[in-house]
Design a protein around this motif. Structure first.
Motif, PDB file in Angstrom:
ATOM      1  N   GLN A 211       6.801  -7.541  -0.026  1.00 25.61           N
ATOM      2  CA  GLN A 211       6.204  -8.840  -0.307  1.00 25.61           C
ATOM      3  C   GLN A 211       5.360  -9.289   0.882  1.00 25.61           C
ATOM      4  O   GLN A 211       5.785  -9.195   2.033  1.00 25.61           O
ATOM      5  N   GLY A 212       4.151  -9.777   0.606  1.00 25.72           N
ATOM      6  CA  GLY A 212       3.278 -10.282   1.665  1.00 25.72           C
ATOM      7  C   GLY A 212       1.986  -9.519   1.809  1.00 25.72           C
ATOM      8  O   GLY A 212       1.069  -9.978   2.485  1.00 25.72           O
ATOM      9  N   LEU A 213       1.890  -8.353   1.178  1.00 26.39           N
ATOM     10  CA  LEU A 213       0.646  -7.581   1.220  1.00 26.39           C
ATOM     11  C   LEU A 213      -0.276  -8.049   0.097  1.00 26.39           C
ATOM     12  O   LEU A 213       0.104  -8.071  -1.066  1.00 26.39           O
ATOM     13  N   ASN A 214      -1.464  -8.432   0.449  1.00 26.02           N
ATOM     14  CA  ASN A 214      -2.437  -8.877  -0.544  1.00 26.02           C
ATOM     15  C   ASN A 214      -3.834  -8.526  -0.048  1.00 26.02           C
ATOM     16  O   ASN A 214      -4.632  -9.393   0.282  1.00 26.02           O
ATOM     17  N   LEU A 215      -4.086  -7.230   0.008  1.00 30.29           N
ATOM     18  CA  LEU A 215      -5.329  -6.740   0.594  1.00 30.29           C
ATOM     19  C   LEU A 215      -6.187  -6.097  -0.487  1.00 30.29           C
ATOM     20  O   LEU A 215      -5.757  -5.167  -1.166  1.00 30.29           O
ATOM     21  N   PRO A 216      -7.412  -6.556  -0.666  1.00 26.43           N
ATOM     22  CA  PRO A 216      -8.226  -6.162  -1.823  1.00 26.43           C
ATOM     23  C   PRO A 216      -8.613  -4.689  -1.861  1.00 26.43           C
ATOM     24  O   PRO A 216      -8.767  -4.114  -2.932  1.00 26.43           O
ATOM     25  N   ASN A 217      -8.787  -4.063  -0.693  1.00 28.06           N
ATOM     26  CA  ASN A 217      -9.256  -2.671  -0.664  1.00 28.06           C
ATOM     27  C   ASN A 217      -8.194  -1.707  -0.150  1.00 28.06           C
ATOM     28  O   ASN A 217      -8.518  -0.600   0.291  1.00 28.06           O
ATOM     29  N   PHE A 218      -6.978  -2.112  -0.220  1.00 26.27           N
ATOM     30  CA  PHE A 218      -5.869  -1.316   0.289  1.00 26.27           C
ATOM     31  C   PHE A 218      -5.661  -0.090  -0.588  1.00 26.27           C
ATOM     32  O   PHE A 218      -5.546  -0.194  -1.807  1.00 26.27           O
ATOM     33  N   LYS A 219      -5.544   1.114   0.022  1.00 22.12           N
ATOM     34  CA  LYS A 219      -5.447   2.350  -0.756  1.00 22.12           C
ATOM     35  C   LYS A 219      -4.175   3.151  -0.474  1.00 22.12           C
ATOM     36  O   LYS A 219      -3.625   3.752  -1.396  1.00 22.12           O
ATOM     37  N   ASN A 220      -3.723   3.191   0.748  1.00 30.13           N
ATOM     38  CA  ASN A 220      -2.588   4.047   1.117  1.00 30.13           C
ATOM     39  C   ASN A 220      -1.527   3.236   1.832  1.00 30.13           C
ATOM     40  O   ASN A 220      -1.810   2.586   2.848  1.00 30.13           O
ATOM     41  N   LEU A 221      -0.297   3.316   1.305  1.00 34.78           N
ATOM     42  CA  LEU A 221       0.803   2.555   1.885  1.00 34.78           C
ATOM     43  C   LEU A 221       1.976   3.494   2.145  1.00 34.78           C
ATOM     44  O   LEU A 221       2.502   4.120   1.215  1.00 34.78           O
ATOM     45  N   PHE A 222       2.375   3.593   3.411  1.00 32.71           N
ATOM     46  CA  PHE A 222       3.474   4.474   3.827  1.00 32.71           C
ATOM     47  C   PHE A 222       4.652   3.608   4.278  1.00 32.71           C
ATOM     48  O   PHE A 222       4.589   2.983   5.343  1.00 32.71           O
ATOM     49  N   LEU A 223       5.723   3.590   3.472  1.00 31.87           N
ATOM     50  CA  LEU A 223       6.890   2.758   3.761  1.00 31.87           C
ATOM     51  C   LEU A 223       8.187   3.564   3.765  1.00 31.87           C
ATOM     52  O   LEU A 223       9.257   3.017   3.492  1.00 31.87           O
ATOM     53  N   ALA A 224       8.109   4.822   4.077  1.00 36.62           N
ATOM     54  CA  ALA A 224       9.303   5.675   4.054  1.00 36.62           C
ATOM     55  C   ALA A 224      10.318   5.235   5.109  1.00 36.62           C
ATOM     56  O   ALA A 224       9.964   4.663   6.146  1.00 36.62           O
ATOM     57  N   LYS A 225      11.589   5.501   4.800  1.00 35.19           N
ATOM     58  CA  LYS A 225      12.693   5.297   5.750  1.00 35.19           C
ATOM     59  C   LYS A 225      12.823   3.850   6.206  1.00 35.19           C
ATOM     60  O   LYS A 225      12.983   3.566   7.395  1.00 35.19           O
ATOM     61  N   ASN A 226      12.747   2.934   5.239  1.00 35.95           N
ATOM     62  CA  ASN A 226      13.105   1.554   5.474  1.00 35.95           C
ATOM     63  C   ASN A 226      14.372   1.260   4.666  1.00 35.95           C
ATOM     64  O   ASN A 226      15.111   2.180   4.321  1.00 35.95           O
TER      65      ASN A 226
END
Length: 464
Positions: A211-226
């Protein structure tokens, strides 16, 4: 499979393969880095006091002379200057001297003991900054107008506040202590400023949601090991193409939206997904072509691959293996059979619902008629009771009249008896009075006889 899937371009397939290979390689590197990081942490714990008491080791001109390179024209084109500084693993504690080197464009100060890099705010030509494996506790830095890449891996950063570089495209902040990408007053990463940001790496932090990401051109999100348990806000990334969520705590897949028309690759390896029907929540993703679900409870089922394809018919690759044609045909047949069964079940349910509705209406009508009959019966009984009460009242009134008449007659008889008695008393009294009168008359007569001589005595005296 649909014609869209059959006509999927080689470029898209290659991109999926590249994403998967990149993820696998990065995951392997992450594990290696994690192992090394654990060893380093143990060493750091044992040497923490020594580091805290270590003498200051500021960057100086002599060290810079050894580390600076790449002579280029300055931004105004009127002079030349060295624009690259690679000053790694020198146990530096202070880099404030860099504020004088305003023409630097590429800076690598990884592997030192730096706690503050605010002096880099003077480098207004900076394009790339690598500051991993230091002791930074904040990512805040004066906005740099040309900065495109920043690496903050393996620090002690707790928030992404202060990252406001308008041309920034890639943030790498793995192995930190970041708990949230949202702030108390809105988004930490301001979409109005970071409009070009397309890649964010936050592996092995302390996140429990995105929650909190609101980026119009965002393409790659790496959230492993949380420790992510929910995907709130993920639908606010309509341009997202690859999502890496391995080694988290996900059981549910809520949060995806139909507006996510670019998402092609999702890695959900080693989560807690046990219900295969959770995959239906990904059917809204029209471009999803590759997914990783290994090391989840659902991957232990014998029909795991087939069941995934039945629910996600556009998928081309599951885990590391592409689907064969016979698997696609079998999955399509199962899907059609289940669809017909679902339609039949739905029809039966609708019929049952209609019957239940008709029965409900009939029951309500019967109930209404029963209530009306009961009400009419109550009214009839009430009227009968009222008539009965009237008759009883009349009888009671008649009895009272008879009693009154009898009482009156008794009173009259009593009066008559009283009158007779009174008359008898009067007659008796009159008789008594008459007797008394007679007795008095006799007495008077006797007295008159006895008094006659005495009457004459005065005469005799007079004569004498």
């Amino acid at each position: 499979m649909s014609s869209e899937e059959e006509n999927l371009s080689d470029n898209e397939l290659n991109e999926d393969d590249s994403d998967a290979n990149t993820e696998n390689q990065e995951d392997e590197n992450d594990y290696m880095q994690q192992t090394e990081g654990e060893e380093e942490e143990q060493k750091e714990e044992g040497e923490e006091e020594e580091e805290e008491s270590a003498p200051e080791n500021p960057l100086n001109d002599e060290i810079i002379a050894e580390c600076i390179s790449l002579l280029c024209k300055t931004g105004d084109g009127l002079a030349h200057a060295y624009v690259k500084l690679t000053c790694k693993e020198r146990e530096l504690t202070d880099i404030s001297i860099l504020s004088r080197y305003i023409h630097l464009r590429y800076v690598d100060i990884s592997g030192n003991l730096i706690k503050d890099f605010s002096s880099l705010g003077s480098l207004q030509s900076l394009i790339s900054l690598k500051s991993e494996n230091n002791q930074l506790i904040s990512a805040e830095l004066t906005a740099l107008p040309f900065l495109q890449y920043i690496n903050l891996n393996k620090n002690k950063i707790r928030t992404l506040d202060g990252i406001n570089h308008p041309l920034l495209e890639h943030i790498s902040a793995n192995f930190n202590q970041i708990r949230s990408v949202g702030g108390a007053f809105g988004h930490v990463l301001d979409p109005s400023i970071l409009s070009r940001l397309h890649t964010l790496e936050l592996r092995e932090n302390l996140l429990d949601t995105c929650q909190g990401l609101n980026l119009p051109n965002f393409k790659n999100l790496f959230l492993a090991k949380n420790t992510i348990t929910r995907l709130d806000g993920i639908s606010q990334l309509p341009q997202l193409t690859s999502l890496h969520l391995r080694d988290n705590q996900l059981e549910l897949l809520d949060g995806f939206g139909e507006n996510m028309t670019c998402l092609q690759y999702i890695n959900l390896r080693n989560n807690k997904i046990a219900n295969k029907d959770e995959l239906k929540k990904l059917q809204c993703l029209p471009m999803l072509r590759a997914i990783v679900l290994s090391d989840n409870p659902i991957s232990e089922d014998d029909d795991y691959r087939l069941e995934v394809l039945v629910r996600l018919r556009r998928i081309i690759r599951l885990d590391k293996d592409e689907y064969a044609q016979d698997e696609k045909e079998e999955a399509e047949g199962i899907y059609e059979q289940r669809r017909r069964e679902e339609l039949e079940t739905q029809r039966l349910l609708e019929e049952q619902k209609a019957q239940e509705e008709a029965q409900r209406i009939q029951d309500e009508e019967d109930q209404r008629l029963r209530e009306e009959a009961e009400e009419a019966e109550k009214l009839a009984k009430a009227e009968a009771d009222e008539f009965k009460d009237d008759d009883e009242q009349m009888e009671m009134e008649g009895d009272e009249n008879v009693e009154d008449k009898n009482d009156k007659e008794n009173d009259e008889k009593q009066m008559d008896l009283s009158g007779v008695e009174d008359n008898e008393e009067v007659a008796q009294e009159e008789k008594l009075n008459a007797e008394i009168k007679n007795e008095n008359g006799d007495e008077e007569a006797d007295m008159s006889k006895n008094e006659e001589p005495s009457v004459d005595e005065p005469s005799m005296e007079i004569e004498e």
